[in-house]
Scaffold this motif. Structure first.
Motif, short mmCIF file in Angstrom:
data_model
loop_
_atom_site.label_atom_id
_atom_site.label_comp_id
_atom_site.label_asym_id
_atom_site.label_seq_id
_atom_site.Cartn_x
_atom_site.Cartn_y
_atom_site.Cartn_z
N ILE A 98 0.85 -1.18 0.00
CA ILE A 98 0.00 0.00 0.00
C ILE A 98 0.89 1.24 0.00
O ILE A 98 1.75 1.38 0.87
N ILE A 99 0.69 2.11 -0.98
CA ILE A 99 1.48 3.33 -1.10
C ILE A 99 0.61 4.52 -0.74
O ILE A 99 -0.46 4.71 -1.31
N THR A 100 1.07 5.31 0.23
CA THR A 100 0.38 6.54 0.61
C THR A 100 1.19 7.71 0.08
O THR A 100 2.34 7.92 0.47
N LYS A 101 0.56 8.47 -0.82
CA LYS A 101 1.23 9.62 -1.43
C LYS A 101 1.15 10.82 -0.49
O LYS A 101 0.36 10.84 0.46
N LYS A 125 3.32 7.99 -13.70
CA LYS A 125 1.91 7.96 -14.12
C LYS A 125 0.97 8.05 -12.92
O LYS A 125 -0.11 8.62 -13.01
N ASN A 126 1.39 7.51 -11.80
CA ASN A 126 0.56 7.49 -10.59
C ASN A 126 0.92 8.59 -9.59
O ASN A 126 0.40 8.60 -8.48
N GLY A 127 1.82 9.49 -9.98
CA GLY A 127 2.18 10.61 -9.13
C GLY A 127 2.94 10.21 -7.87
O GLY A 127 2.90 10.93 -6.87
N ILE A 128 3.65 9.11 -7.92
CA ILE A 128 4.42 8.64 -6.76
C ILE A 128 5.81 9.27 -6.83
O ILE A 128 6.48 9.22 -7.87
N LYS A 129 6.23 9.83 -5.68
CA LYS A 129 7.49 10.57 -5.63
C LYS A 129 8.28 10.20 -4.38
O LYS A 129 7.72 9.65 -3.43
N PRO A 130 9.57 10.56 -4.37
CA PRO A 130 10.34 10.39 -3.14
C PRO A 130 9.63 11.11 -1.98
O PRO A 130 9.07 12.19 -2.15
N GLY A 131 9.64 10.47 -0.82
CA GLY A 131 8.94 10.99 0.35
C GLY A 131 7.62 10.28 0.59
O GLY A 131 7.11 10.27 1.71
N ASP A 132 7.04 9.68 -0.46
CA ASP A 132 5.82 8.89 -0.29
C ASP A 132 6.18 7.63 0.50
O ASP A 132 7.34 7.22 0.55
#
Length: 154
Positions: A38-41, A141-148
């Motif tokens: 599970i990834i929380t942006k 594409k999913n807006g996932i970046k370092p810090g997420d």
């Protein structure tokens, strides 16, 4: 005669090594366990990725080698025993990938794109515990970046 004996030894060594390598790769062609990550942006939005788990040194070494298709929303999480600077390459990997380096708390530290078959090493700039490979461009594409943050379910 000495040359003949050395040639026989060399052939025997190559023969034995071929079986050892083939056995290693054969064991890595088995189906790996999967987990739902599970990834929380940063904006609070949540999404998931189904990841194969590469835990043993052999599984980590083989990774996505030879894979021609990696479906969107799937990946492979490489799990290490301790924090260390990680270095990945794309030897024998025909599919373009993106890799995220993740610390022991599940924070994404860096994301890189990797080209098929490239022997260029992609190294983390700091010690991390995990690496998550997905199809190239999936993070962007999913807006996932370092810090997420990734919740690690294993």
């Amino acid at each position: 005669m000495k040359s003949f004996t050395n040639n026989i030894r060399t052939i025997f060594f190559v023969f034995i090594c071929s079986f050892a390598v083939a056995g290693t790769f054969a064991s890595c062609n088995k189906k790996l366990k999967t987990t739902e990550l599970i990834i929380t942006k940063a904006d609070g939005n949540v999404l998931s990725v189904t990841a194969e788990m590469a835990v043993t040194p052999e599984e980590r070494e083989y990774g996505f080698m030879e894979r021609k298709k990696i479906p969107d929303g799937t990946g492979m999480i490489f799990i290490f025993e301790k924090d260390e600077v990680l270095r990945f390459w794309m030897k024998n990997t025909p599919t373009a990938l993106s890799i995220a380096y993740i610390d022991r708390n599940g924070i994404i530290k860096e994301i890189f794109d990797m080209q098929p078959f490239s022997l260029e090493g992609i190294e983390s700039s700091s010690s991390v515990r995990y690496a998550l490979e997905v199809p190239k461009g999936w993070y962007a594409k999913n807006g996932i970046k370092p810090g997420d943050k990734i919740r690690l379910n294993f």
